[in-house]
Design an enzyme around this catalytic site. Structure first.
Site, PDB file in Angstrom:
ATOM      1  N   LEU A  30       0.847  -1.198   0.000  1.00  0.00           N
ATOM      2  CA  LEU A  30       0.000   0.000   0.000  1.00  0.00           C
ATOM      3  C   LEU A  30       0.877   1.240   0.000  1.00  0.00           C
ATOM      4  O   LEU A  30       1.699   1.406   0.888  1.00  0.00           O
ATOM      5  CB  LEU A  30      -0.883   0.029   1.254  1.00  0.00           C
ATOM      6  N   GLY A  44      11.432   9.644  -0.133  1.00  0.00           N
ATOM      7  CA  GLY A  44      11.356   9.681   1.335  1.00  0.00           C
ATOM      8  C   GLY A  44      10.219   8.799   1.798  1.00  0.00           C
ATOM      9  O   GLY A  44       9.787   7.898   1.089  1.00  0.00           O
ATOM     10  N   CYS A  86       8.696   4.140   4.598  1.00  0.00           N
ATOM     11  CA  CYS A  86       8.962   2.758   4.173  1.00  0.00           C
ATOM     12  C   CYS A  86      10.261   2.606   3.408  1.00  0.00           C
ATOM     13  O   CYS A  86      11.079   1.745   3.737  1.00  0.00           O
ATOM     14  CB  CYS A  86       7.814   2.256   3.304  1.00  0.00           C
TER      15      CYS A  86
HETATM   16  C1  UGA Z   1       6.014   2.653  -0.946  1.00  0.00           C
HETATM   17  C2  UGA Z   1       5.684   1.651  -2.067  1.00  0.00           C
HETATM   18  O1  UGA Z   1       5.357   2.354  -3.264  1.00  0.00           O
HETATM   19  C3  UGA Z   1       4.524   0.753  -1.671  1.00  0.00           C
HETATM   20  O2  UGA Z   1       4.310  -0.236  -2.669  1.00  0.00           O
HETATM   21  C4  UGA Z   1       4.866   0.058  -0.338  1.00  0.00           C
HETATM   22  O3  UGA Z   1       3.801  -0.754   0.107  1.00  0.00           O
HETATM   23  C5  UGA Z   1       5.141   1.131   0.714  1.00  0.00           C
HETATM   24  O4  UGA Z   1       6.239   1.942   0.285  1.00  0.00           O
HETATM   25  C6  UGA Z   1       5.466   0.414   1.990  1.00  0.00           C
HETATM   26  O5  UGA Z   1       6.491  -0.254   2.039  1.00  0.00           O
HETATM   27  O6  UGA Z   1       4.637   0.402   2.903  1.00  0.00           O
HETATM   28  P1  UGA Z   1       5.044   5.012  -0.199  1.00  0.00           P
HETATM   29  O7  UGA Z   1       6.309   5.160   0.568  1.00  0.00           O
HETATM   30  O8  UGA Z   1       3.778   5.277   0.503  1.00  0.00           O
HETATM   31  O9  UGA Z   1       4.909   3.519  -0.816  1.00  0.00           O
HETATM   32  O10 UGA Z   1       5.081   6.031  -1.430  1.00  0.00           O
HETATM   33  P2  UGA Z   1       5.646   6.030  -2.920  1.00  0.00           P
HETATM   34  O11 UGA Z   1       4.568   6.474  -3.806  1.00  0.00           O
HETATM   35  O12 UGA Z   1       6.296   4.756  -3.267  1.00  0.00           O
HETATM   36  O13 UGA Z   1       6.724   7.195  -2.855  1.00  0.00           O
HETATM   37  C7  UGA Z   1       7.870   7.105  -2.055  1.00  0.00           C
HETATM   38  C8  UGA Z   1       8.808   8.253  -2.324  1.00  0.00           C
HETATM   39  O14 UGA Z   1       9.389   8.139  -3.622  1.00  0.00           O
HETATM   40  C9  UGA Z   1       8.138   9.627  -2.287  1.00  0.00           C
HETATM   41  O15 UGA Z   1       8.982  10.525  -1.604  1.00  0.00           O
HETATM   42  C10 UGA Z   1       8.006  10.004  -3.745  1.00  0.00           C
HETATM   43  O16 UGA Z   1       8.013  11.390  -3.952  1.00  0.00           O
HETATM   44  C11 UGA Z   1       9.253   9.357  -4.312  1.00  0.00           C
HETATM   45  N1  UGA Z   1       9.146   9.069  -5.762  1.00  0.00           N
HETATM   46  C12 UGA Z   1       8.284   8.124  -6.206  1.00  0.00           C
HETATM   47  C13 UGA Z   1       9.928   9.783  -6.643  1.00  0.00           C
HETATM   48  O17 UGA Z   1      10.725  10.652  -6.266  1.00  0.00           O
HETATM   49  N2  UGA Z   1       9.822   9.508  -7.989  1.00  0.00           N
HETATM   50  C14 UGA Z   1       8.985   8.559  -8.473  1.00  0.00           C
HETATM   51  O18 UGA Z   1       8.951   8.348  -9.709  1.00  0.00           O
HETATM   52  C15 UGA Z   1       8.189   7.861  -7.562  1.00  0.00           C
END
Ligand code: UGA
Length: 428
Positions: free
Chosen positions: A150, A254, A257
């Site tokens: 999630l 960030g 997770c």
């Molecule tokens: C992440 C995973 O996407 C989920 O599948 C997983 O379940 C979750 O961790 C977890 O382990 O519980 P989350 O941390 O909520 O989810 O958010 P993301 O959408 O993955 O983004 C994480 C970070 O990466 C954010 O800071 C976002 O800005 C950054 N990001 C994401 C980027 O800089 N570029 C991208 O293309 C995608």
């Protein structure tokens, strides 16, 4: 079915509420009194898109309690969704998981309840828990690893429309029962061993961070050679073998997770005698990405930052959540303050006052921009795309914007008299 969920964070609440929506009775247990009393009073302890409405719709099927006995009474499934934060060594802190296991009463094994591990744990945890249960005379309690995928801000949609459901079991029949809980959900169910299910979770997060660190390095090179990373990412993503996801360059990943899971996997490998070089680089690239590009770009335009006033727009680690854990905003704010800048900040839901000492928090984006020498777009909140940038510019002392998420249109902003800097985008 009756389901107990341990942990009332976003994973526990979303999991519980989604199972309630599927028609199950759910009891959510946490040790935090404030959190439970807020939920009992129909309040919301955290912000997660759509969660308030989902809880409201399913209130009749949900209970919130501090009491273990009340939680497990008649429960066929005991979902563990407690936090596993990093320790100083980079390993995952499993104390909350062990508290749940240790608190289970010895007379639990009546109808073979199943402990379902949702928390992200090191590979091998299931085997340790299994051994601990057996040693306590709880051999009749099942154990299944069912990791969560999630993402915050879209957690409900991710639960209801997952790419896959992973079920790792010691006993096939326990796995069957857990898989059947998802009967109403259209997704492939991958059945594995417990360690493989644990590894799917860690490796998935590690791969996602690798993609983001990769595109961030490509962005840094793009800047040096005059290419535009947004076009480059589109070009990469059109290759069906590579796909378009997690290729948004920016100021680093960030959240609660990614950092802990990547570090936990790296440590797990290290503890087993393997140096995971690629992950070490992925982590280092990210540390630098949070620290370097924004500050360097501000300095290029403003010279020294001492005495300059800078606005941070968005504080949460991503839109759709109030979560600031491991958010790039924390590093950028600290760096700016260390350089002697004054920092104002705004976020639609995250409360900067709790985490950002020395930063002035504003009631609106426009208010944060009053009299600043530059604005930094930190979180890609839709509100910021919709902002009246002409009005914003009029309030700023200098129309300089560093768009840390490449969300805004450089052409439009330059037409309004802004100096615009993105990440991995050609400057003028
Ligand atoms: C992440 C995973 O996407 C989920 O599948 C997983 O379940 C979750 O961790 C977890 O382990 O519980 P989350 O941390 O909520 O989810 O958010 P993301 O959408 O993955 O983004 C994480 C970070 O990466 C954010 O800071 C976002 O800005 C950054 N990001 C994401 C980027 O800089 N570029 C991208 O293309 C995608």
């Amino acid at each position: 079915m009756r389901i107990a969920v341990f942990g009332a964070g976003y994973v526990g609440l979303v999991t519980g509420a989604c199972f309630a929506e599927l028609g199950h009775d759910v009891v959510v247990r946490d040790v935090l009194e404030d959190r439970i009393s807020t939920l009992q009073d129909a309040g919301m302890p955290i912000f997660e898109t759509g969660l308030e409405e989902l809880l409201e719709r399913n209130r009749e099927r949900m209970l919130f309690t501090l009491d273990v006995r009340e939680a497990i009474e008649g429960a066929e499934f005991l979902f563990v969704a407690v936090g596993t934060p990093p320790t100083y060594s980079g390993d995952a802190d499993l104390s909350a998981v062990w508290t749940v296991i240790d608190e289970l009463p010895r007379d639990l094994d009546g109808d073979r309840p199943i402990i379902v591990m949702k928390s992200t744990v090191p590979v091998g945890t299931g085997a340790l828990v299994r051994a601990a249960l057996d040693a306590r005379g709880l051999a009749g309690v099942g154990y299944v690893s069912n990791p969560e995928f999630l993402a915050e801000g879209s957690a409900i949609a991710d639960f209801q429309h997952p790419d896959r459901i992973v079920v790792g079991a010691f006993e096939e029949s326990d796995g069957d029962r857990v898989a059947s809980l998802y009967a109403g959900i259209d997704a492939p169910v991958l059945r594995t061993s417990v360690p493989s299910a644990e590894m799917v979770k860690l490796a998935s997060n590690a791969f996602l961070t690798t993609r983001v660190s990769f595109i961030n390095e490509i962005a840094n090179v793009c800047e040096l050679v005059g290419a535009d990373v947004s076009d480059v990412a589109r070009g990469i993503g059109l290759d069906h073998r590579l796909g378009p996801h997690f290729l948004r360059a920016g100021i680093g990943w960030g959240g609660s997770c990614f950092g802990k899971d990547v570090s936990a996997l790296k440590q797990l490998a290290g503890n087993s005698g393997y140096h995971f070089q690629l992950l070490a680089a992925v982590i280092e690239v990210n540390e630098l990405q949070k620290r370097r590009p924004v500050i360097a770009k501000l300095e290029r335009h403003l010279g020294t930052l001492r005495g300059r006033r800078i606005a941070l727009l968005g504080l949460a680690f991503k839109p759709g959540t109030d979560d600031m854990r491991d958010a790039p905003s924390l590093v950028i704010a600290a760096r700016l303050l260390a350089e002697g800048a004054e920092v104002s900040a705004w976020d639609p839901v995250a409360d900067g006052r709790i985490h950002l000492h020395g930063v002035e928090t504003a009631g609106s984006a426009l208010e944060a921009l009053d009299g600043v020498d530059a604005a930094v777009l930190v979180t890609e909140w839709p509100e910021l795309r919709e902002l009246d940038w002409a009005e914003a510019g009029a309030r700023m002392r200098r129309r300089l914007i560093v768009d840390g998420r490449n969300m805004l249109d450089p052409v439009e902003l330059r037409a309004l008299g802004f100096e615009y800097e993105g990440i991995g985008r050609a400057t003028e």
